[in-house]
Design a protein around this motif. Structure first.
Motif, mmCIF file in Angstrom:
data_model
loop_
_atom_site.group_PDB
_atom_site.id
_atom_site.type_symbol
_atom_site.label_atom_id
_atom_site.label_comp_id
_atom_site.label_asym_id
_atom_site.label_seq_id
_atom_site.Cartn_x
_atom_site.Cartn_y
_atom_site.Cartn_z
ATOM 1 N N SER A 62 0.825 -1.175 0.118
ATOM 2 C CA SER A 62 -0.171 -0.118 -0.118
ATOM 3 C C SER A 62 0.904 1.248 -0.255
ATOM 4 C CB SER A 62 -0.670 -0.006 1.216
ATOM 5 O OG SER A 62 -0.130 0.182 2.290
ATOM 6 N N LEU A 63 2.137 1.337 0.622
ATOM 7 C CA LEU A 63 2.892 2.234 0.803
ATOM 8 C C LEU A 63 3.457 2.882 -0.554
ATOM 9 C CD1 LEU A 63 4.265 1.507 4.149
ATOM 10 C CD2 LEU A 63 3.137 3.726 3.565
ATOM 11 N N THR A 64 3.601 2.023 -1.327
ATOM 12 C CA THR A 64 4.223 2.413 -2.694
ATOM 13 C C THR A 64 3.032 2.856 -3.639
ATOM 14 O OG1 THR A 64 4.183 0.114 -3.388
ATOM 15 C CG2 THR A 64 6.142 0.938 -3.162
ATOM 16 N N SER A 65 1.756 2.056 -3.573
ATOM 17 C CA SER A 65 0.703 2.918 -4.286
ATOM 18 C C SER A 65 0.482 4.455 -3.793
ATOM 19 C CB SER A 65 -0.512 1.903 -4.121
ATOM 20 O OG SER A 65 -0.150 0.668 -4.237
ATOM 21 N N ASN A 66 0.384 4.553 -2.396
ATOM 22 C CA ASN A 66 0.220 5.443 -1.646
ATOM 23 C C ASN A 66 1.221 6.737 -2.563
ATOM 24 O OD1 ASN A 66 -0.376 5.266 1.726
ATOM 25 N ND2 ASN A 66 -1.585 4.743 -0.114
ATOM 26 N N TRP A 67 2.562 6.314 -2.484
ATOM 27 C CA TRP A 67 3.669 7.175 -3.154
ATOM 28 C C TRP A 67 3.333 7.668 -4.284
ATOM 29 C CZ3 TRP A 67 9.663 6.179 -2.455
ATOM 30 C CH2 TRP A 67 10.290 7.300 -2.882
ATOM 31 N N ALA A 68 3.058 6.533 -5.256
ATOM 32 C CA ALA A 68 2.904 6.882 -6.751
ATOM 33 C C ALA A 68 1.908 8.102 -6.883
ATOM 34 C CB ALA A 68 2.468 5.536 -7.489
ATOM 35 N N ASN A 70 -2.369 4.085 4.200
ATOM 36 C CA ASN A 70 -2.997 5.237 3.850
ATOM 37 C C ASN A 70 -1.942 6.367 4.702
ATOM 38 O OD1 ASN A 70 -4.785 7.534 3.614
ATOM 39 N ND2 ASN A 70 -6.006 7.155 5.256
ATOM 40 N N TYR A 71 -0.906 6.375 4.334
ATOM 41 C CA TYR A 71 0.257 7.261 4.872
ATOM 42 C C TYR A 71 0.371 8.361 4.368
ATOM 43 C CZ TYR A 71 4.610 8.189 7.276
ATOM 44 O OH TYR A 71 5.692 8.846 7.982
ATOM 45 N N MET A 72 0.846 8.460 3.214
ATOM 46 C CA MET A 72 1.492 9.650 2.275
ATOM 47 C C MET A 72 0.152 10.619 2.146
ATOM 48 S SD MET A 72 4.337 8.043 0.368
ATOM 49 C CE MET A 72 4.992 6.576 1.070
ATOM 50 N N ARG A 73 0.629 12.029 2.215
ATOM 51 C CA ARG A 73 -0.262 12.963 1.914
ATOM 52 C C ARG A 73 0.446 13.912 0.774
ATOM 53 N NH1 ARG A 73 -3.426 10.352 3.607
ATOM 54 N NH2 ARG A 73 -4.552 10.312 5.531
ATOM 55 N N PHE A 74 -0.365 14.634 0.122
ATOM 56 C CA PHE A 74 0.303 15.612 -0.980
ATOM 57 C C PHE A 74 1.092 16.540 -0.340
ATOM 58 C CE2 PHE A 74 -4.450 14.919 -2.409
ATOM 59 C CZ PHE A 74 -4.144 13.533 -2.956
ATOM 60 N N GLY A 75 2.328 16.511 -0.458
ATOM 61 C CA GLY A 75 3.233 17.245 -0.125
ATOM 62 C C GLY A 75 3.958 16.608 1.368
ATOM 63 N N GLY A 76 3.944 15.334 1.607
ATOM 64 C CA GLY A 76 4.583 14.796 2.630
ATOM 65 C C GLY A 76 4.185 13.552 2.927
ATOM 66 N N CYS A 77 4.118 13.331 4.219
ATOM 67 C CA CYS A 77 3.722 12.279 4.979
ATOM 68 C C CYS A 77 2.770 12.593 5.883
ATOM 69 C CB CYS A 77 4.634 11.220 5.652
ATOM 70 S SG CYS A 77 5.921 10.720 4.486
ATOM 71 N N ARG A 78 1.825 11.817 6.541
ATOM 72 C CA ARG A 78 0.888 12.226 7.535
ATOM 73 C C ARG A 78 1.449 12.505 8.672
ATOM 74 N NH1 ARG A 78 -2.569 7.508 8.051
ATOM 75 N NH2 ARG A 78 -1.589 7.434 10.081
ATOM 76 N N CYS A 79 2.329 11.724 9.243
ATOM 77 C CA CYS A 79 2.718 12.091 10.669
ATOM 78 C C CYS A 79 4.121 11.386 10.710
ATOM 79 C CB CYS A 79 1.882 11.105 11.555
ATOM 80 S SG CYS A 79 1.850 9.344 11.180
#
Lengths: 197, 232, 389, 392
Positions: free
Chosen positions: C92-98, C174-183
């Motif tokens: 999931s984290l790579t999908s988030n990143w893409a 569900n970790y990445m956000r636009f412009g960075g990471c959630r926490c």
């Protein structure tokens, strides 16, 4: 030599066989209902509503702004705003949710409601044993079932809770200061104090 | 912490020295002129991209698409041998407000006018070069409308990677690909009527009735149930 | 000779006439899946067998299709982020990143350096756990009764524990956000990650001792499912599968997205393009990931993890389109977004690597036995959440 | 001294002697049959639990640990479950054959087990002339049951499984037979008791003359157990029921108790063929050293069986499965030539009795070593070691 690779493999499995008796690093299984993995502070399962004080009705932080309802990706939240208002922790009159339902069978635990909430009113619980015999009503949580005291939140997420509590205390202090300043200032006709909900 | 912040737009994605194409606007212009020179008679339009200027694209009519694609793949200094992504886009009919010069009462002035833009379906190809490390060159094929003429040229004979993706575009958008070796539905089942990725797709309401906190869904489900029970 | 130049043709459904070899009983048509122990979910292979030799194989999928792209076109940009977790639920984290990368490119957002490091760390951890699990599943398909799989899962659990304490969930991060990471990382997380990374090397040694020289494994995998280099490129095969065929194409090196240009790592290549190479390339890639992780965990700077200007709500990028891609563990994972200036994307498209890697499944399996077809499918590394979307 | 060793024999004699003389043979037979019907299924039940627990430990997990003390009553739970499950017969299946197939799979191993001596004077059915022959003949009948199951199910996976099973079982009969032949050659008898008796001579004062301590015996034992694994459909030769390929092979369409019967039949077959291996090569119920002869003989037999089971479980937990063509090639190109060579080695051993001990081993080492090296080279030629390059 031919067969050497197989013998190599047999040695590895033998090592693991013995290791799973002697080395706790190898036998990582937990016997679930009796043993549980230590809870992680960030772990999230399903949302709950935070209330301050003892009364889940009066202390509910939610002001029914419906941001989470709008942002929820699978649309599992239903909020009906109250007709009347009740004072929040600063004494300011605010709406409150007359209905606040979360359909846990739809919720996907993404935490977006928590992130978008400007009032720190909705947080993630770590309860995950939700099995029930009724997949409709049993998994549709209503406002009073969702309400949990702030102490519960403090227990689950101590770091977050401490920060939020500090901020709220600060806000309260500021409001109190403003109120005393206002009281010291010449009196203006005060608006009717809103009736409690 | 400004120093730690990196700009994604600045980074033009391709830093390989070998790369002959990095997507800069001028390069796309040059590519277009070169294409027009090498393949006389083709009609190519440039589609600019406001958000990411380095990802402008070339719109090619279906009749020329395969020749252009072959040329892009086989030209030694481009070698766009890797067709990464194939997808459809639906642009429905719409009324647009445009500023036009009109002579009104003898005076020429700018007026706002509502123009009807007929919709079309579009197939977008993202091409990269494995051999030389360049890309993306973005190709677009457009149909002339959304209903009757929905055929574009299949690029599967040029790039095998289009095979499943074009099937998917056919399945979800209803674009037909001429000369596709095996044009069948891929994600939905044979016999499914509509093409769900079109903007005007109406989802069926024949799902199982379930209580939900959202009234419209509930109402639709109940309406559907009522319509099912009524004739009996 | 370009392999795609001559398009293959085959009938959609053979009519039951007497001349049909399936009909007269000389060939056997078997539907492997969607309920089959080794189709990795609800995948189906329509196989025509001559004895046990595959003479025709058609992949059939869509059983898990939920039209994720349509859902995303009716949700806000942020609202699609948790759905990307569910594409390739192993990574999931790579999908988030893409997805975050594509939106950031679309909106011109900037990512703080610490967030970039966190993205690299989580993505490489994802690669480790995915490759370990895939090698385990491959052996499972070969009939190794779960032993390698269980060892892989034992290590994977440690990585998932890391994910849980960082992101709150083991798989749906569900970790990445636009412009960075959630926490930011919780206290002690980096030390814990370091110890997991250290332990992973020992696991890899053990895994290779268990398998890599095993004669049965060699016999089962070498020379099976050979994918020629030219076909791999032409068919858009990406990731470890392409690299096993000798295609030197790693998007971490080609695009240098994120901060991958700051890390020393090598891209292993295979010369044969068979199942064994695919297995070994994954094993070698895990070792390279360990190098990246070692460096990243050492060098990670302090600082914010999200661009303070990034907006969570009311996010409306300006009109335009962008295509962003990363090297996910399965291959090239791309997102294609068209914005019309509204709160929802006008077009949201995923380029799923495992879907496109299935294009050549029939080519690899023709003339091989059923047992090989299962192993070849295992070496392609598909996740149906991503194939069917 | 003899009491623990002969306790079951004495017990049986005591019981039989209560009955009038005319019915005594019948009572004796019933007791023997009852013992076989009770003991081996009981071992089967225990084996399933131990196998699952051992596989679990190999895979770093505890295995079944909920039912009964430490999970050892898991077999009871499984048994009850399979008894109470619905028995589904596909509509298209040939119901009579479908019903008979599990029985045909279970009965032959039981018959075969009857001729195995499990201890001194402990054999249910002593066939002095034809013991081994009877065993092998009966064992072959399992193939019929497997084929019946695969054919009658009217399922493509079952058919594929049955095809595989027939090919595999027939191919591995041959090396199995040939490796037993060497024992028969040197013993000069088909009686299993005679074969065990032949191994009881004492070397160097302590070591017993198990066949496995001779070159032909050691090689024969290895060949025999490889073939036995294949005959019993055990991993890595479990192709007929390869789960990842053909779901469950020939018993895909079986459920409930019939499925359990297949399971039982398979394990009984494994016990039978392992028991034969023990008898032929591992000295049957004989202890390895003379000083250990105070341990009851039947304990030796079952102990050896347990050790073999452990090895089989270990192999099952380690190895991936072969492919059909590799399986066949292994049988015909490796096992068969090797077992023929083994016959030669056995003959040389027989005729080199007067030679010094070391010299007797030499021809065997050469005869096995050269083909082994050739196989090794052929394998290396097919699968040369690979190196991997890195992109520049």
């Amino acid at each position: 030599m031919l067969g050497g690779g197989i013998l190599h493999g047999l040695a590895v499995t033998a090592k693991n066989f013995v290791g799973s008796f002697t080395d706790p690093e190898r036998l990582v299984t937990l016997g679930y209902p009796e043993e549980r993995a230590p809870a992680k502070e960030n772990a999230r399962q399903f949302p709950f509503l935070v209330f301050d004080g003892a009364d889940p009705q009066a202390g509910l932080r939610c002001v029914a702004c419906q941001i989470c309802e709008k942002e929820c990706p699978p649309q599992c939240i239903l909020i009906v705003k109250s007709k009347t208002k009740k004072p929040d922790h600063l004494g300011k009159p605010q709406f409150f949710p007359a209905t606040f339902d979360i359909d846990l069978s739809v919720c996907m635990s993404c935490q977006i409601c928590v992130e978008v909430c400007p009032f720190d009113a909705i947080k993630m619980d770590q309860e995950f044993e939700l099995a029930t015999n009724d997949r409709f009503e049993g998994l549709l949580r209503h406002r009073d079932q969702l309400a949990r005291p702030n102490a519960h939140f403090q227990k689950l997420h101590p770091t977050d809770a401490a920060a939020i509590d500090a901020r709220r205390a600060e806000e309260l202090a500021k409001a109190a200061a403003a109120a005393t300043a206002a009281a010291a200032a010449p009196r203006k006709p005060a608006p009717e104090s809103p009736p409690a909900a | 912490m400004v120093s730690g912040i990196r700009n994604f737009v600045r980074e033009s994605l391709f830093s390989s020295e070998q790369s002959h194409y990095n997507g800069a606007v001028e390069q796309l212009e040059a590519l277009k002129t070169r294409l027009l020179r090498e393949l006389p008679g083709t009609r190519i339009a440039l589609v600019s991209n406001a958000a990411v200027p380095s990802q402008g694209s070339l719109a090619v009519p279906p009749s020329d698409a395969r020749a252009v694609a072959r040329w892009l793949r086989d030209t030694p200094d481009l070698r766009l041998d890797f067709c990464s992504n194939v997808t459809g886009v639906d642009w429905p009919d719409r009324d647009e407000k445009v500023m036009v010069r009109r002579t009104v009462d003898g005076i020429e002035k700018e007026v706002t006018e509502v123009q009807h833009r007929p919709g079309y379906l579009e197939v977008v190809y993202h091409l990269y070069s494995v051999a030389l490390g360049g890309g993306p060159v973005i190709l677009r094929q457009r149909t002339s409308n959304r209903t009757t003429d929905v055929e574009v040229a299949s690029l599967t004979p040029v790039w095998r990677s289009c095979e499943f993706q074009e099937r998917e575009v056919y399945d979800l958008f209803g674009v037909r690909f001429s000369d596709h070796p095996d044009l069948r539905r891929i994600l939905l089942w044979e016999g499914f009527r509509d093409h769900p990725m079109r903007r005007d797709y109406v989802p069926p309401d024949d799902y199982e009735y379930e209580p939900t906190p959202h009234d419209e869904v509930l109402e639709r489900a109940q309406r559907h149930r009522a319509s099912q029970e009524a004739p009996r | 000779m370009n392999p795609a130049a001559a398009p293959r043709t085959f009938e959609v459904r053979p009519s039951p006439d007497a001349a049909d070899p399936v009909h007269d009983g000389s060939l056997l048509e078997v539907s492997l899946g969607p309920q089959h122990p080794s189709t990795h979910g609800v995948f189906r292979m329509d196989v025509v067998l001559d004895g046990e030799t595959v003479v025709k194989l058609k992949p059939v999928f869509g059983y898990l299709h939920r039209n994720h792209e349509k859902i995303a076109e009716n949700t806000s940009y942020l609202g699609s982020m948790p759905y990307t977790d569910r594409l390739d639920y192993f990574c999931s984290l790579t999908s988030n990143w893409a997805y975050a990368l594509t939106v950031e490119r679309l909106a011109g957002l900037q990512v703080p350096e610490r967030a970039e490091y966190l993205r690299v760390i989580t993505a490489e951890l994802t690669r480790l756990q995915n490759h370990a699990a895939v090698c385990g599943f491959l052996l499972q398909d070969m009939g190794a009764l779960g032993t390698p799989l269980m060892y892989a899962f034992r290590e994977r659990e440690r990585i998932l524990d890391l994910f849980e304490s960082l992101t709150g969930a083991r798989m749906m991060c569900n970790y990445m956000r636009f412009g960075g990471c959630r926490c930011d990382t919780p206290p002690g997380w980096l030390e814990q990650a370091r110890s997991v990374v250290t332990g992973f090397g020992a696991f890899l040694d053990e895994f290779e001792a268990l398998l890599s020289s095993n004669e049965i494994l060699l016999g089962r995998t070498q020379g099976i499912g050979i994918l020629p280099r030219e076909l791999a490129i032409n068919a858009g095969i990406s990731g470890p599968m392409a690299r096993a065929s000798g295609v030197a194409y790693d998007i971490r090196k080609v695009d240098r997205y994120g901060i991958y240009d700051q890390f020393e790592f090598r891209v292993p290549l295979g010369d044969h393009g068979d199942v064994f190479d695919r297995y070994m390339i994954r094993a070698l890639e895990m070792r390279e990931s360990l190098r990246i992780l070692g460096a990243a965990l050492q060098r990670i700077p302090a600082g914010p993890v999200i661009d303070p200007k990034a907006k969570l709500r009311g996010f409306r990028p300006k009109p335009g389109e962008s295509y962003g891609r990363i090297e996910s563990p399965k291959g090239e994972l791309g997102f294609y977004l068209i914005s019309d200036g509204g709160p929802n994307p006008w077009r949201y498209r995923i380029r799923p690597p495992s879907f496109i890697n299935l294009t050549i499944l029939e080519d690899l399996c023709l003339g091989r036995s059923v047992a090989d077809a299962v192993v070849i499918l295992g070496s392609v590394d598909i996740v149906l959440g991503e194939v069917d979307r | 001294m003899d009491a623990p060793d002969q306790i079951f024999v004495l017990l049986k004699h005591a019981v039989v002697s209560w009955f009038p003389t005319p019915v005594q043979p019948w009572i004796s037979a019933v007791l023997s049959i009852g013992a076989i019907l009770a003991v081996y299924p009981m071992i089967f039940a225990l084996t399933t639990v131990i196998e699952r627990k051992a596989l679990g430990r190999i895979q770093n997990r505890p295995g079944p640990n909920r039912v009964g003390p430490a999970g050892f009553l898991q077999f009871a739970a499984d048994g009850i479950k399979s008894l109470t499950k619905e028995d589904i017969v596909p509509r298209a299946a040939d119901s009579v054959v479908h019903f008979l197939a599990p029985l045909v799979v279970v009965v032959p191993p039981l018959l075969a087990l009857a001729v195995l001596p499990v201890g001194r004077n402990m054999v249910a059915l002593d066939l002095p002339e034809t013991g081994l022959l009877f065993f092998l003949m009966v064992g072959t009948a399992v193939e019929l049951g497997v084929f019946m199951a695969g054919w009658s199910s009217h399922n493509k996976y079952s058919l594929l499984g049955a095809m595989r099973a027939i090919a595999q079982l027939l191919s591995y009969e041959l090396p199995l037979l040939l490796s037993t032949v060497s024992v028969v050659m040197l013993t000069g008898s088909l009686s299993l008791n005679a074969i065990i008796g032949h191994q009881s001579e004492v070397h160097a004062g302590v070591l017993l003359g198990w066949n496995v301590f001779t070159p032909w015996g050691a090689a024969g034992a290895v060949l025999f157990f490889i073939a036995a694994l294949a005959e019993a459909n055990r991993s890595p030769f479990d192709l007929p029921e390869a789960e990842s390929e053909i779901v469950a092979g020939y018993f895909t369409e079986y459920s409930g108790f019939k499925f359990a019967l297949f399971f039982l039949g398979e394990y009984l077959g494994l016990f039978a063929v392992s028991g034969l291996g023990i008898t032929l090569f591992l000295g049957g119920w004989l202890p390895p050293l003379t000083v250990l002869s105070w341990v009851p003989s039947w304990l030796w037999f079952f102990g050896k069986l347990a050790v073999l089971m452990g090895i089989f479980i270990w192999l099952r937990g380690t190895l991936p499965r072969l492919r059909m063509d590799q399986l066949m090639r292994f049988a015909w190109q490796f096992l068969l030539p090797m077992s023929l060579i083994n016959l030669l080695v056995a003959a040389l051993w027989q005729y080199s009795t007067p030679w010094p001990h070391l010299l007797r081993w030499l021809p065997a080492a050469i005869l096995f070593g050269i083909p082994y090296l050739l196989y090794h080279r052929a394998f290396l030629r097919q699968h040369p070691p690979r190196t991997y390059r890195y992109a520049s």
